[in-house]
Design an enzyme around this catalytic site. Structure first.
Site, mmCIF file in Angstrom:
data_model
loop_
_atom_site.group_PDB
_atom_site.id
_atom_site.type_symbol
_atom_site.label_atom_id
_atom_site.label_comp_id
_atom_site.label_asym_id
_atom_site.label_seq_id
_atom_site.Cartn_x
_atom_site.Cartn_y
_atom_site.Cartn_z
ATOM 1 N N LYS A 19 0.856 -1.188 0.000
ATOM 2 C CA LYS A 19 0.000 0.000 0.000
ATOM 3 C C LYS A 19 0.893 1.240 0.000
ATOM 4 O O LYS A 19 1.927 1.260 0.688
ATOM 5 C CB LYS A 19 -0.869 -0.058 1.262
ATOM 6 N N SER A 62 -9.729 1.367 2.975
ATOM 7 C CA SER A 62 -8.870 2.133 2.110
ATOM 8 C C SER A 62 -7.768 1.294 1.445
ATOM 9 O O SER A 62 -7.126 1.767 0.511
ATOM 10 C CB SER A 62 -8.197 3.251 2.911
ATOM 11 N N SER A 93 -9.940 -0.912 7.251
ATOM 12 C CA SER A 93 -9.340 -0.725 5.928
ATOM 13 C C SER A 93 -8.563 -1.907 5.384
ATOM 14 O O SER A 93 -8.186 -1.903 4.208
ATOM 15 C CB SER A 93 -8.432 0.505 5.930
#
Lengths: 95, 485
Positions: free
Chosen positions: B78, B153, B177
């Site tokens: 990420k 996310s 997330s």
């Protein structure tokens, strides 16, 4: 209304955000809806409850005050939008 | 079997037996990324040349018989993890040019094992979002249906695993997330206990809630990745100095005799019928495997969302104060004075959701409102935590839905932030309580979208979650289904 556009404008100043008139208008409605929703917390009596400062119990995390290697000023300045003489450069602060 | 379909475990074995090289493996994933990412948009930055160089180095180490568990295995991260010398944007325009001068601890630990970095994955800007529609680098699409969101996310992370662009990855979880996108994309995601994995070098959203964790195609691979990054880090004063067990060791011990709690507040009327049915069937599987199912109560569940949407924005507004255009990131041109430079840089650099949360947080912390909002939320948080401790006195873990519905359509909820926030209603309470949670596939909706279940465990008891998740995978094959891409 929980919040007015004048208050939103004041908070934007505190948050150092330059917002357009459209953004202030949209945020006034959205923050009003969210703040009205979070008012459900008022249903609970929390007068005697200790707030949670940390999710898991930890003591103060202290360490020896020792000098250790760091990234150095060259690397620290590498991402600066403007730098000069080993310093970050910003618009004039003192007239 | 195609190289990209191997599990981490299988890759590890084939690399060691020299049946495949890290270069071959890395090439296979780079080709897959090139073939599908135009449709999925999971990557912000690709590191093809560096990845191949890293793979060659890993092959040398494998040849020398000096391999660590992840040596030669390609991974991506990420774009919230600082990676030395590799662009790290956090999906924000304000960090569009930021090249970190150091590695996050989690990254350093992967590098220490010679894992190969394929690139940096798309996400909601500053990890704020439930749908991955808030990225400055465009919406990520769900590999199971490109018209739907992958969740947020860590949407890029979950989508990349589901599309087999990467075998596994790390995400971060502040209010769900990791778990919510894992559920929407039909992969496995673990949010460890707060403090289990170092947050050093991870761009901060809400410091008392953020936690780093793995996403992978199956539970065992999650265990492998967690093993590599878990443990105390003196550079993170919130990382906890408690022993890290061998997560592989007890994985096959089964669930016989374990007590699984069903919190009645999580099985509510608004729950999607397909989700409800998949959960009921999963519960039946566990009963069949010899687990005892008990009903428990988490009475303050209904307050968790309100609590979270005060605490997280408050901490975010404080953390994001560092984006002032002085030391890094993008600075607005033509500012007349210092304040002007701050306000213009921030106005141009942050997206709408980030501005919304900064504003909410600044309001909740401002003079006159602190007691009514932030302090009250922290007190309610104490009640929510206590609910979990009470429940864990009656059972070993909890089983709940991950999200109220399967993935929704892109654009469906973007105009209504409060409605969007409800997507995380089942994941948020665990972050407030600080405990660990595992999301794993347990079925599909009639429309063919994945459904996930959540297992919640006692603090620092990730091992039980992994073991219980693994037992389910042995009895079912939901995790083996592949996205049609």
């Amino acid at each position: 209304m929980k919040i007015t556009s004048a208050e939103v404008e004041k908070v934007a100043g505190l948050a150092r955000l330059a917002l357009s008139a459209d953004e202030i208008q949209a945020l006034t409605g959205q923050m009003d809806a969210i703040l009205s929703y979070v008012d459900k917390l008022d249903e609970l009596d929390v007068a005697d409850i200790v707030p949670t400062a940390h999710a898991v119990p930890v003591e103060n995390a202290l360490r020896e005050d020792l000098v250790r290697p760091s990234i150095g000023s060259e690397k620290a300045l590498a991402n600066a939008p403007e730098a000069a003489d080993g310093c970050f450069r910003v618009p004039r602060v003192i007239e | 079997m195609a190289l990209i379909d191997l599990s981490l475990r299988e890759m590890q074995q084939q690399l060691r037996e020299r049946k495949v090289s890290s270069v071959e493996l890395t090439r296979a994933f780079l080709e897959r990324i090139a073939a599908v990412d135009e449709r999925v948009n999971a990557f912000i930055t690709r590191c093809d040349a560096q990845a191949l160089a890293g793979a060659q180095e890993a092959d040398r180490r494998l040849a020398a018989g000096d391999a660590a568990p992840l040596t030669g295995i390609p991974l991506a991260l990420k774009d919230i993890f600082s990676t030395e010398g590799v662009l790290t944007t956090c999906a924000s325009k304000i960090l569009a040019n930021y090249i970190p001068p150091y590695d996050a601890t989690a990254v350093a630990r992967l590098k220490a094992q010679d894992a190969v970095l394929l690139g940096k994955l798309n996400m909601d800007e500053f990890a704020m979002g439930s749908s991955n529609e808030n990225s400055a680098y465009g919406v990520v699409r769900n590999p199971w249906n490109l018209e739907t969101v992958p969740g947020g996310s860590s949407g890029g992370s979950a989508a990349a695993v589901a599309a087999r662009q990467v075998p596994a990855t790390l995400g971060t979880d502040t209010g769900g997330s990791i778990r919510q996108p894992a559920a929407h994309c039909g992969v496995v995601g673990l949010k460890p206990t707060y403090g289990r994995v170092s947050r050093y070098g991870v761009v901060a959203y809400a410091s008392s809630l953020d936690q780093v964790g793995p996403l992978a195609a199956n539970v065992e691979d999650c265990a492998l990745l967690l093993q590599a990054v878990a443990g105390y880090d003196p550079l993170d004063s919130t990382s906890v100095d408690t022993p890290v067990p061998d997560y592989q060791a007890g994985l096959r011990d089964g669930v016989k005799g374990l007590r699984i709690g069903l919190p009645r507040e999580y099985f509510i009327d608004g729950l999607d019928a397909d989700v409800k049915q998949a959960l009921d069937e999963a519960i039946a599987v566990y009963r069949g495997l010899g687990a005892e199912i008990v009903e428990v109560s988490l009475p303050h569940t209904d307050y968790a969302l309100a609590c979270y949407y005060l605490i997280a924005p408050a901490e975010a507004s404080s953390n994001l104060a560092r984006y002032d255009g002085v030391r890094y990131g993008v600075r607005a041109a033509a500012a007349q004075n210092l304040i002007d430079m701050y306000t213009q840089s921030r106005a141009a650099g942050f997206g709408a959701e980030v501005k919304r949360r900064i504003m909410l947080g600044t309001y909740a912390l401002s003079s006159g409102y602190y007691d009514a909002y932030y302090l009250k939320a922290q007190k309610v948080r104490t009640l929510i935590r206590q609910d979990y401790f009470d429940a864990f006195a009656r059972c070993d873990l909890l089983l709940t839905p991950v999200a109220p519905t399967p993935a929704f359509r892109i654009g469906e909820k973007t105009d209504d932030p409060l409605h969007m926030y409800l997507s995380d209603i089942f994941t948020i309470p665990l972050n407030l309580a600080g405990t660990c949670g595992l999301a794993l596939p347990c079925g599909f909706s009639k429309a063919g979208l994945p459904i996930g279940m959540q297992l919640a465990g006692r603090p620092f008891d990730e091992a039980t979650l992994l073991r219980v998740g693994h037992a389910y995978e042995q009895a079912t094959d939901w995790h083996k289904r592949k996205a049609p891409l």
